[in-house]
Write a protein that holds these residues in place. Structure first.
Motif, short mmCIF file in Angstrom:
data_model
loop_
_atom_site.label_atom_id
_atom_site.label_comp_id
_atom_site.label_asym_id
_atom_site.label_seq_id
_atom_site.Cartn_x
_atom_site.Cartn_y
_atom_site.Cartn_z
N GLU A 1 29.01 52.85 -49.19
CA GLU A 1 28.46 51.50 -49.24
C GLU A 1 29.17 50.73 -50.34
OE1 GLU A 1 26.45 50.34 -47.06
OE2 GLU A 1 25.18 51.95 -46.33
N VAL A 2 29.52 49.48 -50.05
CA VAL A 2 30.06 48.58 -51.06
C VAL A 2 28.86 47.82 -51.61
CG1 VAL A 2 31.61 46.66 -51.52
CG2 VAL A 2 32.26 48.42 -49.84
N LEU A 3 28.67 47.90 -52.91
CA LEU A 3 27.46 47.34 -53.53
C LEU A 3 27.54 45.82 -53.66
CD1 LEU A 3 26.99 49.96 -56.38
CD2 LEU A 3 25.84 49.89 -54.15
N SER A 4 26.44 45.17 -53.34
CA SER A 4 26.28 43.74 -53.59
C SER A 4 25.05 43.57 -54.46
CB SER A 4 26.16 42.97 -52.28
OG SER A 4 25.00 43.35 -51.59
N LYS A 5 24.92 42.42 -55.08
CA LYS A 5 23.79 42.19 -55.97
C LYS A 5 22.46 42.34 -55.22
CE LYS A 5 26.10 39.20 -59.39
NZ LYS A 5 27.12 40.12 -59.59
N LEU B 1 29.59 57.63 -51.31
CA LEU B 1 30.40 56.84 -52.23
C LEU B 1 29.79 55.44 -52.32
CD1 LEU B 1 33.01 57.80 -53.60
CD2 LEU B 1 34.29 56.58 -51.85
N LEU B 2 29.55 54.98 -53.55
CA LEU B 2 29.04 53.63 -53.80
C LEU B 2 30.12 52.91 -54.60
CD1 LEU B 2 25.51 54.83 -54.77
CD2 LEU B 2 25.99 53.32 -52.86
N ILE B 3 30.61 51.80 -54.05
CA ILE B 3 31.74 51.09 -54.66
C ILE B 3 31.27 49.70 -55.09
CG2 ILE B 3 34.11 50.33 -54.31
CD1 ILE B 3 34.10 52.29 -51.84
N GLN C 1 31.60 45.93 -56.07
CA GLN C 1 32.59 44.90 -55.70
C GLN C 1 32.86 43.90 -56.82
OE1 GLN C 1 31.53 41.71 -52.88
NE2 GLN C 1 29.45 42.55 -52.84
N TYR C 2 32.10 43.98 -57.92
CA TYR C 2 32.24 42.99 -59.00
C TYR C 2 33.03 43.51 -60.20
CZ TYR C 2 28.48 41.19 -56.14
OH TYR C 2 27.72 40.78 -55.07
N ARG C 3 33.27 44.80 -60.25
CA ARG C 3 34.05 45.43 -61.32
C ARG C 3 34.54 46.77 -60.80
NH1 ARG C 3 30.57 49.20 -64.67
NH2 ARG C 3 28.64 49.36 -63.46
N ILE C 4 35.51 47.36 -61.48
CA ILE C 4 35.98 48.68 -61.07
C ILE C 4 34.93 49.70 -61.50
CG2 ILE C 4 37.74 50.44 -61.41
CD1 ILE C 4 39.78 48.15 -61.64
N HIS C 5 34.22 50.20 -60.51
CA HIS C 5 33.18 51.20 -60.77
C HIS C 5 32.81 51.87 -59.45
CE1 HIS C 5 29.94 53.17 -62.94
NE2 HIS C 5 29.19 52.96 -61.87
N VAL C 6 33.01 53.18 -59.38
CA VAL C 6 32.71 53.94 -58.17
C VAL C 6 31.77 55.08 -58.54
CG1 VAL C 6 33.69 55.34 -56.30
CG2 VAL C 6 34.97 53.37 -57.20
N GLU C 7 30.70 55.22 -57.77
CA GLU C 7 29.74 56.31 -57.94
C GLU C 7 29.92 57.27 -56.77
OE1 GLU C 7 25.82 54.55 -58.33
OE2 GLU C 7 26.61 53.03 -59.69
N HIS C 8 30.03 58.55 -57.09
CA HIS C 8 30.36 59.57 -56.09
C HIS C 8 29.30 60.67 -56.15
CE1 HIS C 8 33.52 62.80 -54.80
NE2 HIS C 8 32.82 62.38 -53.76
N HIS C 9 28.63 60.89 -55.03
CA HIS C 9 27.61 61.94 -54.92
C HIS C 9 28.10 62.98 -53.92
CE1 HIS C 9 24.44 59.49 -56.92
NE2 HIS C 9 25.10 58.50 -56.37
N VAL C 10 28.06 64.26 -54.31
CA VAL C 10 28.47 65.35 -53.43
C VAL C 10 27.35 66.37 -53.37
CG1 VAL C 10 30.16 67.20 -53.07
CG2 VAL C 10 30.89 65.03 -54.09
N LYS C 11 26.98 66.75 -52.16
CA LYS C 11 25.94 67.77 -51.98
C LYS C 11 26.54 69.13 -52.34
CE LYS C 11 22.45 69.27 -48.70
NZ LYS C 11 21.88 69.02 -47.36
N THR C 12 25.89 69.83 -53.27
CA THR C 12 26.40 71.12 -53.71
C THR C 12 25.57 72.28 -53.17
OG1 THR C 12 25.13 70.93 -55.75
CG2 THR C 12 27.43 70.20 -55.82
N ALA C 13 24.31 72.01 -52.80
CA ALA C 13 23.41 73.01 -52.23
C ALA C 13 22.20 72.25 -51.69
CB ALA C 13 22.96 74.02 -53.31
N ALA C 14 21.31 72.94 -51.02
CA ALA C 14 20.10 72.29 -50.52
C ALA C 14 19.39 71.62 -51.70
CB ALA C 14 19.19 73.29 -49.85
#
Length: 193
Positions: A110-114, A138-140, A142-155
């Protein structure tokens, strides 16, 4: 005290019938139809940049990449939505009785908006986690360089990483794809934001 108008609740069939005829995209949230806001040029560019990277990296591999207008059904959350980008393994799994609605993404972005950032990080992420095949988010910004990344590692376990440096390369774990943060933001001019 002023009475608040009651929110009309729709059945899934009513929503799907309205959605097919609609010129705009709408989410279905447990009986409520919520119009999706229009994106900015930067929002569209970032989503397009990500999809171009994914399509090139996954060419010839058993995945399909979708952008913006592909409807997703999450039965565990009673939610129909349209992620900015998602990847599904082949063969696609469609909602029973539908040819236009997928149910098995492994990766969503998702590209984040306000107006949507809190929803995308909160309630929507909770809904996405109800999808058995979902592995990476992945959350990106759009107003500054900032990316949030979530990865499932287990249940019930997710690893969170964030990136603010355009020279850093992010590694997706669901499939072997490397993304340089600067490539996500190609053509974005933050001086005008």
């Amino acid at each position: 005290m002023i009475a608040q108008p009651e929110t009309k609740h729709y059945t899934i069939d009513e929503y799907l019938e309205l959605e097919i005829a609609s010129e705009t995209r709408n989410e279905y949230r447990d009986g409520e139809i919520v119009p999706m806001t229009g994106g900015t040029p930067d929002h569209n560019d970032i989503a397009s940049n990500l999809v171009a990277i994914l399509k090139a990296a996954l060419r010839g591999k058993p995945y399909r990449v979708f952008i913006l207008d592909q409807r997703l059904w999450i039965p565990g959350a009673n939610l129909y939505t349209y992620p900015d980008a998602m990847v599904l393994p082949k063969p696609l799994e469609l909602q029973t009785g539908r040819k236009d609605t997928v149910v098995n993404p492994c990766f969503i972005a998702e590209v984040l908006s306000k107006s949507t950032q809190n929803y995308d990080r909160g309630e929507k992420f909770v809904a996405y986690r109800k999808i058995p095949t979902f592995q990476e988010y992945l959350l990106i910004d759009q107003y500054r360089i900032h990316v949030e990344h979530h990865v499932k590692t287990a249940a019930n376990q997710w690893l969170f990483s964030e990136y603010d440096d355009p020279t850093v390369t992010l590694s997706l774990s669901t499939f072997e794809v490397q993304i340089q943060i600067a490539e996500l933001y190609e053509n974005i001019d933050f001086s005008t934001v």
